[in-house]
Each structure stands twice: as structure tokens, then as C-alpha cells.
Design a protein around this motif. Structure first.
Motif, PDB file in Angstrom:
ATOM      1  N   LEU A  61       5.167 -12.751   4.266  1.00  0.00           N
ATOM      2  CA  LEU A  61       3.742 -12.594   4.575  1.00  0.00           C
ATOM      3  C   LEU A  61       3.555 -11.854   5.893  1.00  0.00           C
ATOM      4  O   LEU A  61       2.672 -11.003   6.027  1.00  0.00           O
ATOM      5  CB  LEU A  61       3.061 -13.966   4.656  1.00  0.00           C
ATOM      6  CG  LEU A  61       2.672 -14.616   3.328  1.00  0.00           C
ATOM      7  CD1 LEU A  61       2.265 -16.063   3.541  1.00  0.00           C
ATOM      8  CD2 LEU A  61       1.522 -13.858   2.672  1.00  0.00           C
ATOM      9  N   LEU A 116       0.059 -10.084   6.608  1.00  0.00           N
ATOM     10  CA  LEU A 116      -0.930 -11.061   6.152  1.00  0.00           C
ATOM     11  C   LEU A 116      -0.865 -12.363   6.944  1.00  0.00           C
ATOM     12  O   LEU A 116      -1.670 -13.262   6.729  1.00  0.00           O
ATOM     13  CB  LEU A 116      -0.717 -11.360   4.662  1.00  0.00           C
ATOM     14  CG  LEU A 116      -0.826 -10.136   3.750  1.00  0.00           C
ATOM     15  CD1 LEU A 116      -0.519 -10.503   2.310  1.00  0.00           C
ATOM     16  CD2 LEU A 116      -2.210  -9.515   3.854  1.00  0.00           C
ATOM     17  N   LEU A 117       0.106 -12.458   7.820  1.00  0.00           N
ATOM     18  CA  LEU A 117       0.244 -13.655   8.645  1.00  0.00           C
ATOM     19  C   LEU A 117       0.433 -13.171  10.069  1.00  0.00           C
ATOM     20  O   LEU A 117       1.322 -12.366  10.343  1.00  0.00           O
ATOM     21  CB  LEU A 117       1.456 -14.446   8.166  1.00  0.00           C
ATOM     22  CG  LEU A 117       1.544 -15.922   8.475  1.00  0.00           C
ATOM     23  CD1 LEU A 117       0.308 -16.643   7.975  1.00  0.00           C
ATOM     24  CD2 LEU A 117       2.773 -16.513   7.796  1.00  0.00           C
ATOM     25  N   GLU A 118      -0.442 -13.653  10.929  1.00  0.00           N
ATOM     26  CA  GLU A 118      -0.401 -13.165  12.306  1.00  0.00           C
ATOM     27  C   GLU A 118       0.804 -13.746  13.029  1.00  0.00           C
ATOM     28  O   GLU A 118       0.994 -14.963  13.025  1.00  0.00           O
ATOM     29  CB  GLU A 118      -1.680 -13.595  13.013  1.00  0.00           C
ATOM     30  CG  GLU A 118      -2.149 -12.610  14.035  1.00  0.00           C
ATOM     31  CD  GLU A 118      -3.517 -13.023  14.530  1.00  0.00           C
ATOM     32  OE1 GLU A 118      -3.617 -13.274  15.738  1.00  0.00           O
ATOM     33  OE2 GLU A 118      -4.455 -13.121  13.711  1.00  0.00           O
ATOM     34  N   PRO A 136      -7.076  -2.752   7.629  1.00  0.00           N
ATOM     35  CA  PRO A 136      -6.621  -3.488   6.448  1.00  0.00           C
ATOM     36  C   PRO A 136      -6.447  -2.565   5.243  1.00  0.00           C
ATOM     37  O   PRO A 136      -5.534  -2.748   4.436  1.00  0.00           O
ATOM     38  CB  PRO A 136      -7.738  -4.501   6.217  1.00  0.00           C
ATOM     39  CG  PRO A 136      -8.352  -4.708   7.551  1.00  0.00           C
ATOM     40  CD  PRO A 136      -8.244  -3.387   8.250  1.00  0.00           C
ATOM     41  N   TYR A 164       1.751  -6.212  -1.874  1.00  0.00           N
ATOM     42  CA  TYR A 164       2.274  -7.578  -1.771  1.00  0.00           C
ATOM     43  C   TYR A 164       2.080  -8.296  -3.105  1.00  0.00           C
ATOM     44  O   TYR A 164       0.974  -8.318  -3.654  1.00  0.00           O
ATOM     45  CB  TYR A 164       1.552  -8.326  -0.650  1.00  0.00           C
ATOM     46  CG  TYR A 164       1.853  -9.803  -0.605  1.00  0.00           C
ATOM     47  CD1 TYR A 164       3.097 -10.261  -0.187  1.00  0.00           C
ATOM     48  CD2 TYR A 164       0.892 -10.739  -0.993  1.00  0.00           C
ATOM     49  CE1 TYR A 164       3.385 -11.610  -0.158  1.00  0.00           C
ATOM     50  CE2 TYR A 164       1.168 -12.096  -0.957  1.00  0.00           C
ATOM     51  CZ  TYR A 164       2.419 -12.519  -0.545  1.00  0.00           C
ATOM     52  OH  TYR A 164       2.704 -13.859  -0.525  1.00  0.00           O
TER      53      TYR A 164
END
Lengths: 332, 247
Positions: free
Chosen positions: B46, B51-53, B71, B80
């Protein structure tokens, strides 16, 4: 225009003139002419029919967008808590109106209802700002928390509305409040049309901007974000769009439930089922449903006219039950 | 064209799930991410997908940080594929595949056609997704990613729910993508699949990179013993290896 839009636009084109003819006084097309007939048409039936179309369109489009956002066919725009907040504002106006100069008093109901809707939107936006984070967990948790926040707002507004009813200043105000809460289009004029139509149109436009992002949510939140969807922007569009369509409807007609829940189900079989293909046809189908229901309550042989909100709930609640059964059988 | 994590740390629910991980992934090959349950494989994927900070460090694409991309631009570059996603509406297969074009905001008919052809799905266009078999569904979901023509394909256990024949079929498709120059990163549970089909393997253990390299090196028997806590031997020829576990 898609097939579904054409079908419901054609249905609306048939229903609209019919609804102008229907009522306590039936008007035959041959009777069109100057005098009372024209007055009834121009000042009573036409604004009422236009208002039914406007409110139905807003609720239908709002329902399609909400079901897409929550990825749930049982969602209703009322879930966001905006309708009860608008109703609370309107109920507040029954208290405030006697204290205002007459020039302001006539406007206090729609203005305060819209204020209530705006307050509901602001509350949701505040909560949403914290929960719709752009992190992977935030998106999923965001939608669930957001729904709960909407329910919280709805219960709070409901409790305050009940409080306002029990403390009503006089029996007349009490009956006014209760009658008004069961939405209706009786005795509405062009003034209500001018309040609701621009706001509703703007709301449907905002929801249409969210359409493709709602499509992406079909695959789940993480996949949607990987396709470029920005959760905060989507949430903002939803809150503004639902706020405008539902808020405007409640401000001029009271609470009219179930339209947003039912309509997307009527539309879905005619489309490829993606949320974006539902919004416009659901607006048209919502317009048809409210227009037809309002015409029917007008011609029912009852001493007092059946309230539209009650009539639609009488149709909508069993439909909801049927949806639940279908869902249990895995056909939804 | 490199997708790289530099000193990447990811925190989820207050727990550090990826810790100080540095790895550079090259396109044109299949990179497998393996590790025991809870090792941080999905979180790493991710984060690589943007998609994941990250809570520390970062991910870069071609040398510039992923966070610098909009984005939409990120969606165009990186496809993904989540693990067995739940599809909310019973749309037609073709509509689902077409969602892959969303970052481009075009109809993308040639790309959609190419994806359908690559995965041999042309005959199923109008079939509702609820009526697809498990193998068809996996191909459709991959076709959705391919329709977006991403430079990188990041897939979370794409083979998990498939029988052996469909696993091999899907791997063949992923290999074709890699051969065409796309970067392919897959989270895998099955070490034999990683051993036989990946070009490069990242072994994760408790959020840290335990090993990285060609499969024969990264998945050596002593490493399997250390990371998974089992005693196991590889049997067979390179490319057709099987893992036999003891006790």
C-alpha cells in the motif's frame, strides 16, 4: 442520454400534463381558457407540479449518490442527518415567527430550514475532516464513522424536534408543526419553487461531479484511491450535494421519506448499475414518483388531503421490507 | 523507472508495521514480497502504491517522491490490485474493466480491448460480475488494472483464491506484463510460486527487510528456518522447485 434517462423523461412528459388536470376539480383539456381554470392552473397546479418535480429530482439524485457512496443499496439521503436538521430549523421557525415582523415571518420557515441543513452539513464536514483521511484505513473507517455521525445528528435533531413539539407555545403551533413534519405540497406557490429549484439544480450538479468517483468506489476504497479518487473531495461533494437537494426539499415541503431509497432500485435494472449511470435517471424517476404520488393524494376521496409524506412512507416502508427480503436471498 | 522505498516506516493503528525499509524495485521483472502473517507485506505494498502515508522515510518513483504526484498522475503510473475486493454493484464485466481508465478520464477503448484480449475475456463482456467464476473474476480484476496501462502493477495476493491451473495462468499474464517492460510487484504467500516465478524477492519479517535478492538467495533454506520458524527443504530443478517441510 441513456436508455434509463429517456424512459423516465418520457414518463415525466406524460405525467406532468396529467397531474395538471387532476385534483378536486378535474380540468378537461377542452376547458383551457381564461377565468378560474387558468387561475387554478397557473397559480395552484403548475407551481405544485413543478415543485413535485424539483423535490423528487433532488431526492432521487441524492438517493443514487448516497447508495453509491455507502456502497449499499439500502442507503437513503436521510441517513446523513441533513433532513432532520433542516426539519429542526423549520420547527424552530414556528417558535420564532410570532416574534418577527410580518415581512420576515413569511420567510422564516424556509430560511431557518436551510439554516438547519447548513448546520447539519457543517457538522458533518467537521467530523468528516477528521475521519476522511487520505490514509488507507482512513477511507474505510471514514465512511463508517461518517454514517454514524449522520445518525448521531439525526437523533439529536429528532430529540430537539420532539422537545420543540412538547413545549409548543400553543395548540395551533403544535398542530402546525406536526402537520408540517409530514411533508406535503398543498398550497405551495411559485415562491417555494424559486427557493427550491435553483438550490436543487445546483445540488444535482454537484452530485454529478462526484459521479465517476462513486463509480471507482465500486471496487472498494483502496482501489478507488489508487484510481485517483480523493476521499476528502468526494466527501465534500457529497455533503454539499445532499445538503442542497435534501435541505431545499425539506425547506419547502417538509420531510418526504423513502423517495431516495426507492428510486435507484427502479432505475438500476435499466442501467449498467454503476452509480454514475444512476444519478440523472434517478432524478427523473424521483420527479415521476413524487409527481404521481402528489397527484394521487390530491384526487383521493378523503375529507382532508392525505399528506404526501405519509403516503410515500406507506408505499416506501413495505418496499424497504421487500428490499431486505431480496437482500437476504442474495438477489440485491 | 525505478520504484524505491527509502528508510520507509509505516505505522497503522499505533503499531509500526514497516520499519526503516530501503529497497529499489526495477521494472521489467516480477518482484515478490513474501513473509509470515503480520510481517507487513500488504502495508508495504500500500505504501509503495502511495495509498498509505509513511510515518518515516518515503517512496519515490523515478527519483521524485510519490507524494509530489497528484492522485490522478499517481493512478496513471501505478495500478493497484487489492486482495479479493468486494465489488459493490453487479456491473457487467466490461464496465468493471473500463473503471481502469478513470485516472485518464477517457474512454480508452484500445487499452480496454487490449486488456480483454490479453486475459482472454472478450467472450464475457456483458456477463455480470456476480456470474463470473473465481478464475474469471481474478482475470477480470487484473484486466481492470491493465486497462489503465500503468507502468507499475502492484498486486496483493492475486493468486490466493485460485486453483493451481488458474494460478499458473495468471502468473503467465503477469510475466507477459513484466516482459513488456511494466514493473510487477506481488505479495505472495506461496513460497514455491515465489521461488519458481519471481525474478526478485523481498523477505519481510516483523516489518523489516530480512533479505532481498534473486529467489534462490532470498529464499534459502536457512532463511526460511529463521523467518518462518520451520525446517524445510527445496526439491527439484530450478524453476520447478517444491518446498518440503519437516515437523
Amino acid at each position: 442520454m441513456t436508455r434509463a434517462s429517456l424512459v423516465f423523461a418520457a414518463l415525466l412528459a406524460v405525467l406532468f400534463p396529467l397531474s395538471l388536470l387532476a385534483g378536486r376539480v378535474w380540468i378537461a383539456p377542452a376547458d383551457f381558457g381564461p377565468g378560474n381554470t387558468l387561475l387554478i392552473l397557473a397559480e395552484l397546479r403548475l407551481p405544485r407540479a413543478v415543485l413535485a418535480v424539483v423535490i423528487g429530482a433532488g431526492l432521487g439524485a441524492g438517493g443514487a449518490a448516497m447508495q453509491g457512496y455507502l456502497r449499499n443499496p439500502l442507503a437513503d439521503p436521510g441517513l446523513f442527518g441533513i433532513a432532520p436538521m433542516a426539519a429542526l430549523g423549520a420547527v424552530g421557525s414556528f417558535w420564532l415567527a410570532p416574534l418577527l415582523p410580518p415581512a420576515f415571518a413569511t420567510w422564516s420557515l424556509p430560511v431557518m430550514a436551510l439554516g438547519g441543513a447548513a448546520l447539519g452539513m457543517a457538522g458533518l464536514a467537521l467530523i468528516a475532516g477528521r475521519t476522511a483521511s487520505d490514509g488507507a484505513e482512513g477511507a474505510g473507517g471514514g465512511i463508517a464513522l461518517f454514517t454514524l455521525a449522520g445518525l448521531m445528528l439525526a437523533s439529536l435533531a429528532g430529540a430537539l424536534t420532539a422537545l420543540a413539539i412538547t413545549l409548543a407555545p400553543n395548540p395551533f403551533a403544535l398542530s402546525e408543526i406536526v402537520m408540517w413534519l409530514n411533508g406535503a405540497l398543498t398550497d405551495r406557490s411559485w415562491r417555494e419553487v424559486w427557493i427550491a429549484a435553483p438550490l436543487t439544480l445546483a445540488g444535482i450538479g454537484v452530485l454529478a461531479l462526484a459521479a465517476r468517483s462513486l463509480d471507482a468506489l465500486t471496487l472498494g476504497e483502496a482501489a478507488a484511491r489508487s484510481l485517483g479518487v480523493e476521499p476528502r473531495r468526494l466527501l465534500a461533494l457529497l455533503v454539499i450535494g445532499i445538503g442542497l437537494t435534501v435541505g431545499a426539499g425539506v425547506a419547502v415541503a417538509g420531510i418526504i421519506g423513502f423517495v431516495g431509497l426507492v428510486v435507484p432500485h427502479l432505475v438500476r435494472p435499466l442501467t449498467d448499475r454503476l452509480p454514475s449511470s444512476l444519478i440523472l435517471p434517478s432524478a427523473l424517476a424521483g420527479a415521476c414518483l413524487v409527481l404521481a404520488a402528489d397527484s394521487i393524494v390530491r384526487v383521493l376521496p378523503l375529507v382532508t388531503e392525505l399528506r404526501l409524506g405519509i403516503a410515500l412512507s406507506l408505499i416506501g416502508a413495505p418496499f424497504f421490507g421487500w428490499l431486505l427480503l431480496m437482500m437476504r436471498r442474495g438477489r440485491l | 523507472m525505478t520504484l524505491a522505498a527509502e528508510n520507509l516506516s509505516v505505522t497503522r493503528g499505533g503499531r509500526v508495521v514497516v520499519e526503516n525499509l530501503t529497497a529499489a524495485l526495477a521494472p521489467g521483472r516480477i518482484t515478490a514480497i513474501v513473509g509470515p502473517n503480520g510481517a507487513g507485506k500488504s502495508s508495504l505494498l500500500l505504501a509503495l502504491a502511495g495509498l498509505l502515508e509513511p510515518s518515516g522515510g518515503g517512496v519515490s518513483l523515478d527519483g521524485s517522491p510519490l507524494t509530489a504526484l497528484t492522485p490522478r498522475a499517481r493512478g496513471q503510473a501505478i495500478g493497484y490490485l487489492p486482495q479479493s475486493p468486494d465489488i459493490a454493484w453487479d456491473v457487467s464485466m466490461e464496465s468493471l474493466v473500463a473503471l481502469g481508465r478513470l485516472p485518464w478520464r477517457d474512454r480508452g477503448t484500445p487499452a480496454i480491448e487490449a486488456a480483454l484480449a490479453a486475459l482472454d475475456l472478450e467472450a464475457l463482456r456483458t456477463r455480470p460480475v456476480s456470474r463470473l467464476s473465481g478464475g474469471e473474476r481474478a482475470r477480470v480484476l487484473l484486466a481492470r488494472v491493465l486497462a489503465g496501462e500503468p507502468r507499475w502493477i502492484l498486486a496483493d495476493e492475486p493468486l490466493a483464491a485460485l486453483d493451481l491451473a488458474h494460478q499458473l495462468g495468471l502468473i503467465a499474464h503477469l510475466k507477459a506484463c513484466a516482459a513488456a517492460g511494466q514493473g510487477v510487484v506481488v505479495v505472495l504467500h506461496d513460497l514455491a510460486l515465489a521461488m519458481n516465478h519471481a525474478d526478485h524477492v523481498l523477505v519481510l519479517h516483523d516489518g523489516r527487510l530480512a533479505a532481498e535478492g534473486p529467489p534462490a538467495h532470498a529464499l534459502a533454506e536457512e532463511r526460511i528456518a529463521r523467518v518462518w520458524g520451520i525446517s524445510a527443504n527445496w526439491l527439484g530443478e530450478p524453476g520447478r522447485r517444491g518446498l518440503v517441510t519437516h515437523g
